[in-house]
Design a protein around this motif. Structure first.
Motif, PDB file in Angstrom:
ATOM      1  N   LYS A 116     -22.026 -36.843   9.763  1.00 43.59           N
ATOM      2  CA  LYS A 116     -22.467 -38.173   9.368  1.00 43.59           C
ATOM      3  C   LYS A 116     -22.227 -39.168  10.493  1.00 43.59           C
ATOM      4  O   LYS A 116     -21.303 -39.016  11.292  1.00 43.59           O
ATOM      5  CB  LYS A 116     -21.722 -38.614   8.107  1.00 43.59           C
ATOM      6  CG  LYS A 116     -22.105 -37.822   6.873  1.00 43.59           C
ATOM      7  CD  LYS A 116     -21.474 -38.428   5.639  1.00 43.59           C
ATOM      8  CE  LYS A 116     -21.915 -37.695   4.386  1.00 43.59           C
ATOM      9  NZ  LYS A 116     -21.351 -38.306   3.168  1.00 43.59           N
TER      10      LYS A 116
ATOM     11  N   PHE B 104     -21.353 -42.929  12.323  1.00 39.35           N
ATOM     12  CA  PHE B 104     -20.165 -43.772  12.276  1.00 39.35           C
ATOM     13  C   PHE B 104     -20.229 -44.716  11.078  1.00 39.35           C
ATOM     14  O   PHE B 104     -21.254 -45.334  10.815  1.00 39.35           O
ATOM     15  CB  PHE B 104     -20.055 -44.562  13.579  1.00 39.35           C
ATOM     16  CG  PHE B 104     -18.859 -45.462  13.653  1.00 39.35           C
ATOM     17  CD1 PHE B 104     -17.579 -44.936  13.640  1.00 39.35           C
ATOM     18  CD2 PHE B 104     -19.009 -46.830  13.741  1.00 39.35           C
ATOM     19  CE1 PHE B 104     -16.470 -45.750  13.723  1.00 39.35           C
ATOM     20  CE2 PHE B 104     -17.908 -47.656  13.821  1.00 39.35           C
ATOM     21  CZ  PHE B 104     -16.634 -47.114  13.803  1.00 39.35           C
ATOM     22  N   ARG B 105     -19.116 -44.794  10.344  1.00 41.25           N
ATOM     23  CA  ARG B 105     -18.961 -45.655   9.174  1.00 41.25           C
ATOM     24  C   ARG B 105     -19.893 -45.260   8.023  1.00 41.25           C
ATOM     25  O   ARG B 105     -20.243 -46.094   7.185  1.00 41.25           O
ATOM     26  CB  ARG B 105     -19.187 -47.127   9.530  1.00 41.25           C
ATOM     27  CG  ARG B 105     -18.077 -47.724  10.390  1.00 41.25           C
ATOM     28  CD  ARG B 105     -18.277 -49.191  10.642  1.00 41.25           C
ATOM     29  NE  ARG B 105     -17.180 -49.739  11.429  1.00 41.25           N
ATOM     30  CZ  ARG B 105     -17.140 -51.002  11.862  1.00 41.25           C
ATOM     31  NH1 ARG B 105     -18.131 -51.822  11.587  1.00 41.25           N
ATOM     32  NH2 ARG B 105     -16.101 -51.422  12.556  1.00 41.25           N
ATOM     33  N   LYS B 106     -20.329 -44.017   8.009  1.00 40.34           N
ATOM     34  CA  LYS B 106     -21.131 -43.519   6.888  1.00 40.34           C
ATOM     35  C   LYS B 106     -20.425 -42.397   6.149  1.00 40.34           C
ATOM     36  O   LYS B 106     -21.009 -41.780   5.255  1.00 40.34           O
ATOM     37  CB  LYS B 106     -22.479 -43.007   7.406  1.00 40.34           C
ATOM     38  CG  LYS B 106     -23.366 -44.096   7.984  1.00 40.34           C
ATOM     39  CD  LYS B 106     -23.781 -45.113   6.951  1.00 40.34           C
ATOM     40  CE  LYS B 106     -24.724 -46.141   7.549  1.00 40.34           C
ATOM     41  NZ  LYS B 106     -25.147 -47.158   6.554  1.00 40.34           N
ATOM     42  N   THR B 107     -19.186 -42.104   6.510  1.00 40.74           N
ATOM     43  CA  THR B 107     -18.431 -41.062   5.837  1.00 40.74           C
ATOM     44  C   THR B 107     -17.739 -41.626   4.607  1.00 40.74           C
ATOM     45  O   THR B 107     -17.789 -42.829   4.339  1.00 40.74           O
ATOM     46  CB  THR B 107     -17.397 -40.460   6.800  1.00 40.74           C
ATOM     47  OG1 THR B 107     -16.517 -41.506   7.237  1.00 40.74           O
ATOM     48  CG2 THR B 107     -18.068 -39.848   8.011  1.00 40.74           C
ATOM     49  N   GLY B 108     -17.093 -40.740   3.881  1.00 41.65           N
ATOM     50  CA  GLY B 108     -16.349 -41.192   2.708  1.00 41.65           C
ATOM     51  C   GLY B 108     -17.118 -40.943   1.428  1.00 41.65           C
ATOM     52  O   GLY B 108     -17.725 -39.884   1.230  1.00 41.65           O
TER      53      GLY B 108
ATOM     54  N   ARG C  12     -23.068 -42.226  -1.277  1.00 42.11           N
ATOM     55  CA  ARG C  12     -23.806 -43.448  -1.569  1.00 42.11           C
ATOM     56  C   ARG C  12     -24.564 -43.297  -2.889  1.00 42.11           C
ATOM     57  O   ARG C  12     -25.254 -42.303  -3.127  1.00 42.11           O
ATOM     58  CB  ARG C  12     -24.786 -43.758  -0.441  1.00 42.11           C
ATOM     59  CG  ARG C  12     -24.133 -43.852   0.922  1.00 42.11           C
ATOM     60  CD  ARG C  12     -25.038 -44.453   1.960  1.00 42.11           C
ATOM     61  NE  ARG C  12     -26.414 -44.004   1.827  1.00 42.11           N
ATOM     62  CZ  ARG C  12     -27.423 -44.478   2.565  1.00 42.11           C
ATOM     63  NH1 ARG C  12     -27.189 -45.371   3.480  1.00 42.11           N
ATOM     64  NH2 ARG C  12     -28.645 -44.042   2.400  1.00 42.11           N
TER      65      ARG C  12
END
Length: 209
Positions: free
Chosen positions: A69, A71-75, A78
């Motif tokens: 994924k 940058f800043r799209k993990t976790g 959506r």
């Protein structure tokens, strides 16, 4: 009375074999038999293969960077993936989500654009063209909605159609006929350039070392 004298010779670095000298001396090292050498080679080769990483050709082989994924799209996943409504005939882009293992297409379809031909409760059926050597084959695959996104490939086309319809409606109100065909860019017209022309007196070329 008999005197017996004994002489003892010892090779420097091996044993002395009965063979003609080849310029390297007649002292040769003891050679291991061919059979034992081949057996040792097989053992070393097997031991080396055990220490190496296996050469895998699995379903997700060589996808470490492709399915990662940005940058800043993990976790957390959506929610827009589940709230988007897909209909038959929509164009979608296949973007594999590495966090969702179910319904994941093969990595060869990652980044391709297709058209939806059926909608299921948790997945959609996408038809696309796959290049196989010198031809394109029609492939129909079913993918979960987490791995598809609505495509923007037709936005410019739909916007051009909308503007052409407005122009045609305005021209028909004036009783005129308007052609909305796209024309290639024509070459520029010929022009005469005017200006103050100054002549320069060139000098003879001289090489500078």
């Amino acid at each position: 009375r008999v005197l017996h004298i004994f002489f003892f010779f010892q090779a420097e670095d091996g044993i002395r074999d009965f063979c003609l000298s080849r310029g390297l001396g007649d002292v040769y090292k003891r050679q291991v038999s061919t059979q034992s050498t081949w057996g040792n080679f097989n053992q070393q080769k097997t031991r080396k293969k055990e220490l190496q990483m296996p050469h895998a050709f699995g379903y997700r082989a060589r996808t470490r960077q492709k399915f990662s994924k940005p940058f800043r799209k993990t976790g957390a996943i959506r929610m827009i993936n589940y709230l988007t409504a897909f209909r038959v005939g929509d164009y979608v882009d296949i973007v594999v989500d590495g966090a969702i293992h179910k319904g994941m297409p093969h990595n060869i379809y990652h980044g391709q654009t297709g058209k939806i031909f059926t909608v299921n409760p948790r997945s959609v059926g996408v038809v696309l063209a796959k290049q196989v050597k010198q031809r394109y084959m029609e492939k129909r695959i079913h993918i979960r909605v987490e791995h598809v996104r609505r495509s923007r490939c037709r936005e410019a086309f739909v916007e051009r159609i909308r503007k052409n319809d407005e122009l045609k409606h305005a021209a028909s109100g004036k009783g005129q006929h308007l052609s909305t065909k796209r024309k290639p860019v024509e070459p520029r017209l010929a022009t005469v350039v005017k200006g103050d022309i100054r002549y320069m007196h060139p000098q003879v070329f001289k090489e500078v070392f």
